[in-house]
Design a protein around this motif. Structure first.
Motif, PDB file in Angstrom:
ATOM      1  N   LEU A  15     -13.003 -12.296   2.173  1.00 56.67           N
ATOM      2  CA  LEU A  15     -14.188 -11.459   1.973  1.00 56.67           C
ATOM      3  C   LEU A  15     -14.122 -10.118   2.692  1.00 56.67           C
ATOM      4  N   VAL A  16     -13.502 -10.081   3.867  1.00 58.64           N
ATOM      5  CA  VAL A  16     -13.488  -8.837   4.659  1.00 58.64           C
ATOM      6  C   VAL A  16     -12.079  -8.513   5.170  1.00 58.64           C
ATOM      7  N   VAL A  21      -7.832  -6.266   9.361  1.00 54.47           N
ATOM      8  CA  VAL A  21      -6.874  -5.228   9.733  1.00 54.47           C
ATOM      9  C   VAL A  21      -7.370  -4.479  10.968  1.00 54.47           C
ATOM     10  N   ASP A  22      -8.655  -4.173  11.030  1.00 51.86           N
ATOM     11  CA  ASP A  22      -9.222  -3.480  12.194  1.00 51.86           C
ATOM     12  C   ASP A  22      -9.034  -4.300  13.471  1.00 51.86           C
ATOM     13  N   PRO A  90       6.903  -2.580   9.196  1.00 51.40           N
ATOM     14  CA  PRO A  90       7.093  -2.128   7.811  1.00 51.40           C
ATOM     15  C   PRO A  90       6.142  -2.795   6.820  1.00 51.40           C
ATOM     16  N   LEU A  91       5.716  -4.000   7.116  1.00 54.26           N
ATOM     17  CA  LEU A  91       4.816  -4.705   6.206  1.00 54.26           C
ATOM     18  C   LEU A  91       3.424  -4.070   6.205  1.00 54.26           C
ATOM     19  N   VAL A  92       2.952  -3.647   7.365  1.00 52.61           N
ATOM     20  CA  VAL A  92       1.586  -3.149   7.500  1.00 52.61           C
ATOM     21  C   VAL A  92       1.500  -1.626   7.339  1.00 52.61           C
ATOM     22  N   TYR A  93       2.446  -0.903   7.922  1.00 48.81           N
ATOM     23  CA  TYR A  93       2.302   0.548   8.046  1.00 48.81           C
ATOM     24  C   TYR A  93       3.268   1.334   7.170  1.00 48.81           C
ATOM     25  N   GLU A  94       2.793   2.488   6.712  1.00 46.27           N
ATOM     26  CA  GLU A  94       3.620   3.376   5.911  1.00 46.27           C
ATOM     27  C   GLU A  94       4.752   3.990   6.737  1.00 46.27           C
ATOM     28  N   ASP A  95       4.489   4.281   8.004  1.00 46.53           N
ATOM     29  CA  ASP A  95       5.503   4.844   8.893  1.00 46.53           C
ATOM     30  C   ASP A  95       5.645   3.944  10.119  1.00 46.53           C
ATOM     31  N   PRO A  96       6.377   2.840   9.993  1.00 45.80           N
ATOM     32  CA  PRO A  96       6.457   1.864  11.078  1.00 45.80           C
ATOM     33  C   PRO A  96       7.107   2.408  12.351  1.00 45.80           C
TER      34      PRO A  96
END
Length: 130
Positions: A15-16, A21-22, A90-96
């Protein structure tokens, strides 16, 4: 009881996902919000929540498989915690490469890994009727 907890956690995650992520960033990263999260990552978190909720509701092979996988993943986290950073970046961020991990993340990953192993072992005992 564990199944119900995991089911509720799966529903909450579905649901959230942005809130998940936060929380992850607040715990794991120095300067949360400074790095760009992949646009599809929230959808992936939501899908994970749905799978966990469905598996917990069913208490069959899918749930057993999920708990076994959780135990294996927990053992890896416990014994090779730095691998988490290499995979999560790399899984979460565009620029790990620009991500600065919290200095206490390694200890936290070990604790989470140990908790996953214990959850999987307790569940295995329950499923075996011990």
């Amino acid at each position: 009881m564990l199944r119900q907890f995991l089911g509720a956690l799966g529903v909450f995650t579905a649901l959230v996902p942005d809130r998940i992520v936060d929380v992850f960033e607040a715990i794991a990263v120095e300067g949360p919000g400074e790095n760009t999260v992949h646009s599809w990552f929230g959808l992936m978190i939501r899908a994970e929540g749905v799978v966990i909720a469905l598996a917990a509701l069913r208490d069959g092979r899918l749930y057993a498989w999920l708990m076994n996988l959780t135990g294996i993943f927990g053992a890896v986290l416990c014994f090779v915690p730095r691998l988490y950073e290499q995979i999560a970046g790399p899984l979460v961020y565009e620029d790990p490469e620009s991500v600065e991990w919290n200095e206490h993340l390694t200890d936290g990953v070990r604790v989470i890994g140990a908790a996953y192993v214990l959850l999987a072992l307790f569940d295995r005992r329950r499923r075996n009727g011990e």
